[in-house]
Design an enzyme around this catalytic site. Structure first.
Site, mmCIF file in Angstrom:
data_model
loop_
_atom_site.group_PDB
_atom_site.id
_atom_site.type_symbol
_atom_site.label_atom_id
_atom_site.label_comp_id
_atom_site.label_asym_id
_atom_site.label_seq_id
_atom_site.Cartn_x
_atom_site.Cartn_y
_atom_site.Cartn_z
ATOM 1 N N ASP A 14 0.805 -1.213 0.000
ATOM 2 C CA ASP A 14 0.000 0.000 0.000
ATOM 3 C C ASP A 14 0.842 1.269 0.000
ATOM 4 O OD1 ASP A 14 -2.324 -1.427 -0.093
ATOM 5 O OD2 ASP A 14 -2.694 -1.361 2.063
ATOM 6 N N ARG A 94 0.898 3.885 16.276
ATOM 7 C CA ARG A 94 0.394 4.900 15.340
ATOM 8 C C ARG A 94 0.606 6.334 15.801
ATOM 9 N NH1 ARG A 94 1.345 1.526 11.575
ATOM 10 N NH2 ARG A 94 -0.377 0.214 10.881
ATOM 11 N N ASP A 123 -6.566 2.455 11.792
ATOM 12 C CA ASP A 123 -5.296 3.185 11.686
ATOM 13 C C ASP A 123 -5.441 4.563 11.053
ATOM 14 O OD1 ASP A 123 -3.795 1.276 12.996
ATOM 15 O OD2 ASP A 123 -3.418 0.126 11.173
ATOM 16 N N SER A 174 -2.161 -9.688 5.822
ATOM 17 C CA SER A 174 -1.709 -8.308 6.001
ATOM 18 C C SER A 174 -1.140 -8.231 7.409
ATOM 19 C CB SER A 174 -2.888 -7.355 5.836
ATOM 20 O OG SER A 174 -2.543 -6.098 6.379
#
Ligand code: ARG
Length: 405
Positions: A14, A94, A123, A174
Site C-alpha cells: 500500500d 500509530r 489506523d 496483512s
C-alpha cells in the site's frame, strides 16, 4: 518547485503504491519516513525501495526506545487491553509515527503528510486524529483511502508501474508488527470459524511443538516498569525482545479475537504478543500484592477507558494525559519480583514478592501463628448485615428459603 509531502513508509504494497500515486495525482515531491519500531531488520532495503520508486528522500529513524518508554510502558502500567483481549500493539505505534511525521514535515518544510491506510480500519483514524492534534496546519493525504483501491487493484497498479515490491500471493496476510506485537489479518482469517493456520504465526511456536520442560523466569519491576530478567538489569528494548523470543518459544502469546473496530465493523484479528502477555500478567500480579482493594477496583475502570482511548485514536487527548497521571501515582510501590512458569502455551504466575507487599502472613495463616482477631469478625458481620436485615423487615422482598423435600 512542487510541494513536499512526508509519507509514512513501511515498504509494503500500500505505501509503495502511495509513493507513485501521490507523484502522479498530486504532483508533489515525496519524502518517505520509516520508523524502526523493532519490526524489520532490513531497513536499508526499505529505504532503497522508496528511492527506487521515486521518493526524493528516504528517512529511517530508530524510535524503539521512545516507543517502549513513552507508549508501551504507560499502557502496561495502565493495564490497557482492548476488550480484554488485545494489548494494543498497532494502536500504540500509530501516534508515535504520527508525531514523527509532523516533526519531519516541520524539518523538511513539507505542507502535507501521507499514510497508506484504507478507509475501513482504525489506523486511518489514529493517524488523522493524531496529526490533527499535533499539527493541524498539515494537509493529510491517504492515497489508498482516496482512490478506494482494493488489494487486487493495488497489486495491478504495482505490476503496471513495475514497482520493486515482492508481490506475494503465497503470503495472503496483512501484517503489522513492532516490538510489542504482531497483528495478522486477511486471507482465511476473515472466516471467524476457521482455525488460524500455522503459517500465520512467526513469533510463537505452536503449543504442541513447544518444549516438554517448562521455563521459569523472574521479572523485576521498579515503580510499575519491568527492569530486569532473572536478576539481570535490562534496558526496555532488550527486555521486550528477550521476553518475546523466550515466551514465543514456549508457545505463549497467541490471541484470536473478533474485535469491534471504531468504524463500526466486527473484525477477526489474530495477534502474537508474547512479551505483552507475560508482562501484563506479571505486572497485575505485583499490583495485587502492593495496591489496596479499592485502588485495584478503581484502576480497572480506568484501564477500560484508557484502552478505548488508545484503540480509538485518542492518544494525544487531554483525558489520556489525565489518566496517565492517575496511573503513575498508583505505581509508587509496584516494585518487586514476579516468578512465572512458561509451559506449552501457558504463562502461570508461581511466585511474587515486594518490599511493599501488603500481604501479611500473620493475618492470613490458619496455623498457630495466627494474629487475626476472630472475635472482631462477629461484630463486623452484625453491622455489615444490618441494612439488609432492616430492608427485609420493612419491605419484605428478600427471598425466603424454600423447604427442600
Ligand atoms: N486491529 C488492530 C488494530 O486496529 C490491528 C490493525 C493492523 N493494521 C494493519 N495495517 N494490518 O489495532
Amino acid at each position: 518547485m512542487s510541494d513536499k509531502v512526508i509519507l509514512a513508509y513501511s515498504g509494503g504494497l500500500d505505501t509503495s503504491v502511495a509513493i507513485k500515486w501521490i507523484q502522479e495525482k498530486y504532483d508533489m515531491e515525496v519524502v518517505t519516513f520509516t520508523a524502526d519500531l523493532g519490526n524489520d531488520p532490513d531497513l536499508e532495503a526499505i529505504r532503497q525501495r522508496a528511492l527506487d520508486i521515486g521518493a526524493v528522500k528516504a528517512l529511517v529513524a530508530d524510535v524503539r526506545e521512545e516507543f517502549v518508554r513513552e507508549f508501551v510502558f504507560p499502557a502496561l502500567k495502565a493495564g490497557a487491553v482492548y476488550e480484554g483481549e488485545y494489548p494494543l500493539s498497532t494502536a500504540l505505534a500509530r501516534p508515535l509515527i504520527a508525531r514523527c511525521l509532523a516533526e519531519t514535515a516541520l524539518k523538511e518544510g513539507a505542507t502535507a503528510v501521507a499514510h497508506g491506510c484504507t478507509g475501513k480500519g482504525n489506523d486511518q483514524v489514529r493517524f488523522d486524529v493524531s496529526i490533527g492534534s499535533l499539527a493541524p496546519e498539515l494537509k493529510i493525504i491517504a492515497p489508498v483511502r482516496d482512490s478506494t483501491l482494493s488489494r487486487e487493484e493495488a497489486l495491478e497498479y504495482a505490476t503496471l508501474h513495475k514497482l520493486p515490491i515482492k508481490v506475494t500471493k503465497a503470503s495472503p496476510y496483512s501484517i503489522d508488527q513492532n516490538l510489542w506485537g504482531r497483528s495478522i489479518e486477511c486471507g482465511i482469517l476473515e472466516d471467524p470459524w476457521a482455525e488460524p493456520p500455522e503459517d500465520a504465526f512467526a513469533w510463537t511456536r505452536s503449543p504442541q511443538a513447544a518444549p516438554d520442560q517448562p521455563a521459569y523466569l523472574e521479572i523485576s519491576f521498579q515503580a510499575g516498569v519491568p527492569v530486569g530478567l532473572d536478576g539481570q538489569a535490562l534496558g526496555p528494548v532488550e527486555l521486550i525482545a528477550r521476553l518475546t523470543s523466550l515466551a514465543g518459544e514456549h508457545g505463549v502469546g497467541r490471541i484470536d479475537h473478533v474485535e469491534n473496530r471504531l468504524v463500526g465493523i466486527k473484525s477477526r484479528e489474530v495477534y502474537e504478543m508474547p512479551a505483552a502477555m507475560v508482562l501484563l500478567k506479571a505486572h497485575r500480579t505485583l499490583e495485587s500484592l502492593t495496591l489496596s482493594k479499592d485502588q485495584l477496583r478503581f484502576k480497572d475502570t480506568v484501564a477500560a477507558t484508557y484502552s478505548d482511548l488508545v484503540y480509538n485514536g485518542l492518544w494525544f487527548s487531554a483525558l489520556r494525559r489525565d489518566l496517565d497521571a492517575f496511573v503513575e501515582s498508583t505505581q509508587r510501590f509496584v516494585t518487586g519480583e514476579v516468578r512465572v512458569k512458561l509451559f506449552k502455551g501457558t504463562c502461570a504466575v508461581v511466585g511474587r514478592k515486594s518490599p511493599y507487599s501488603l500481604y501479611s502472613h500473620g493475618l492470613a495463616t490458619y496455623d498457630r501463628a495466627d494474629q487475626f482477631d476472630h472475635s472482631a469478625a462477629v461484630g463486623f458481620i452484625q453491622l455489615w448485615g444490618l441494612p439488609h436485615r432492616i430492608q427485609r423487615r420493612v419491605q419484605g422482598e428478600t427471598e425466603k428459603p424454600t423447604p427442600t423435600s
